[in-house]
Design a protein around this motif. Structure first.
Motif, short mmCIF file in Angstrom:
data_model
loop_
_atom_site.label_atom_id
_atom_site.label_comp_id
_atom_site.label_asym_id
_atom_site.label_seq_id
_atom_site.Cartn_x
_atom_site.Cartn_y
_atom_site.Cartn_z
N LEU A 1 0.84 -1.20 0.00
CA LEU A 1 0.00 0.00 0.00
C LEU A 1 0.87 1.25 0.00
O LEU A 1 0.62 2.19 -0.77
N GLU A 2 1.89 1.26 0.85
CA GLU A 2 2.79 2.43 0.92
C GLU A 2 3.46 2.67 -0.44
O GLU A 2 3.56 3.80 -0.90
N LYS A 3 3.90 1.60 -1.08
CA LYS A 3 4.57 1.73 -2.39
C LYS A 3 3.60 2.29 -3.44
O LYS A 3 3.94 3.21 -4.19
N LYS A 4 2.39 1.74 -3.46
CA LYS A 4 1.39 2.21 -4.42
C LYS A 4 1.05 3.68 -4.19
O LYS A 4 0.90 4.46 -5.13
N MET A 5 0.93 4.06 -2.90
CA MET A 5 0.59 5.45 -2.59
C MET A 5 1.72 6.39 -2.99
O MET A 5 1.47 7.48 -3.52
N ASN A 6 2.96 5.98 -2.76
CA ASN A 6 4.10 6.81 -3.16
C ASN A 6 4.19 6.93 -4.68
O ASN A 6 4.47 8.01 -5.21
N ASP A 7 3.95 5.82 -5.40
CA ASP A 7 3.98 5.83 -6.86
C ASP A 7 2.86 6.72 -7.43
O ASP A 7 3.05 7.37 -8.46
N ALA A 8 1.71 6.73 -6.74
CA ALA A 8 0.58 7.53 -7.22
C ALA A 8 0.73 9.00 -6.84
O ALA A 8 -0.01 9.85 -7.35
N GLY A 9 1.66 9.32 -5.95
CA GLY A 9 1.87 10.71 -5.55
C GLY A 9 0.73 11.28 -4.73
O GLY A 9 0.37 12.45 -4.89
N LEU A 10 0.16 10.48 -3.84
CA LEU A 10 -0.96 10.95 -3.02
C LEU A 10 -0.47 11.92 -1.94
O LEU A 10 0.68 11.87 -1.51
N THR A 11 -1.40 12.77 -1.49
CA THR A 11 -1.07 13.70 -0.41
C THR A 11 -1.07 12.94 0.91
O THR A 11 -1.56 11.81 0.99
N ASN A 12 -0.54 13.58 1.96
CA ASN A 12 -0.48 12.93 3.28
C ASN A 12 -1.87 12.60 3.82
O ASN A 12 -2.06 11.57 4.45
N ASP A 13 -2.84 13.47 3.57
CA ASP A 13 -4.21 13.21 4.04
C ASP A 13 -4.80 12.00 3.32
O ASP A 13 -5.49 11.17 3.95
N GLU A 14 -4.56 11.90 2.02
CA GLU A 14 -5.07 10.76 1.26
C GLU A 14 -4.39 9.46 1.72
O GLU A 14 -5.05 8.42 1.85
N LYS A 15 -3.09 9.55 1.98
CA LYS A 15 -2.36 8.38 2.47
C LYS A 15 -2.92 7.92 3.82
O LYS A 15 -3.11 6.73 4.06
N LYS A 16 -3.17 8.89 4.68
CA LYS A 16 -3.70 8.57 6.01
C LYS A 16 -5.06 7.88 5.90
O LYS A 16 -5.33 6.91 6.61
N ALA A 17 -5.91 8.35 4.99
CA ALA A 17 -7.23 7.76 4.80
C ALA A 17 -7.10 6.32 4.28
O ALA A 17 -7.82 5.41 4.74
N ARG A 18 -6.19 6.09 3.34
CA ARG A 18 -5.99 4.74 2.80
C ARG A 18 -5.43 3.79 3.86
O ARG A 18 -5.82 2.63 3.92
N ARG A 19 -4.52 4.29 4.68
CA ARG A 19 -3.98 3.46 5.77
C ARG A 19 -5.10 3.07 6.74
O ARG A 19 -5.14 1.94 7.22
N LYS A 20 -5.97 4.03 7.01
CA LYS A 20 -7.08 3.76 7.92
C LYS A 20 -8.02 2.70 7.32
O LYS A 20 -8.50 1.82 8.03
#
Length: 121
Positions: A82-101
């Motif tokens: 998930l972390e790798k996909k989020m970094n590759d997609a260039g998501l913001t910190n808020d979006e990353k936090k929501a996906r982690r949740k």
């Protein structure tokens, strides 16, 4: 104590005719406190049953422990993906936090379901 002919004296025998090993001597008991053959057989059967139950419990715990370790590794791998996909997609910190949740909620749901399926026998 052995008699003249190599036999136990009568006072040393319990009701079933077996020599008593003095482990459970109670002079007030009807048979001198000895345990007869039937009682020994019942105790032996109970011991075997307890051993079988203990072995089943050990097997269940060992299986559960292996499953937990496997699940832990798989869970960690999903988090890394998930972390790798989020970094590759260039998501913001808020979006990353929501996906982690979201991932955490899904992992919790799966854990609850697996605990529901574990039963003791």
């Amino acid at each position: 104590v052995v008699g003249e002919c190599g036999e136990a004296p009568q006072s040393y025998l319990v009701d079933d005719g077996e020599p008593n090993n003095n482990n459970n001597m109670d002079p007030k008991a009807p048979n001198g406190g000895g345990i007869n053959r039937e009682q020994m057989k019942k105790m032996s059967e109970a011991d075997k049953e307890m051993e079988l139950r203990a072995n089943r419990a050990k097997a269940l715990l060992a299986e559960r422990h292996i499953g937990l370790r496997t699940n832990q590794a798989a869970r960690h791998q999903r988090k890394l993906e998930l972390e790798k996909k989020m970094n590759d997609a260039g998501l913001t910190n808020d979006e990353k936090k929501a996906r982690r949740k979201e991932l955490e909620k899904e992992e919790t749901r799966v854990q609850k379901e697996s605990r529901r399926n574990v039963t003791t026998a």
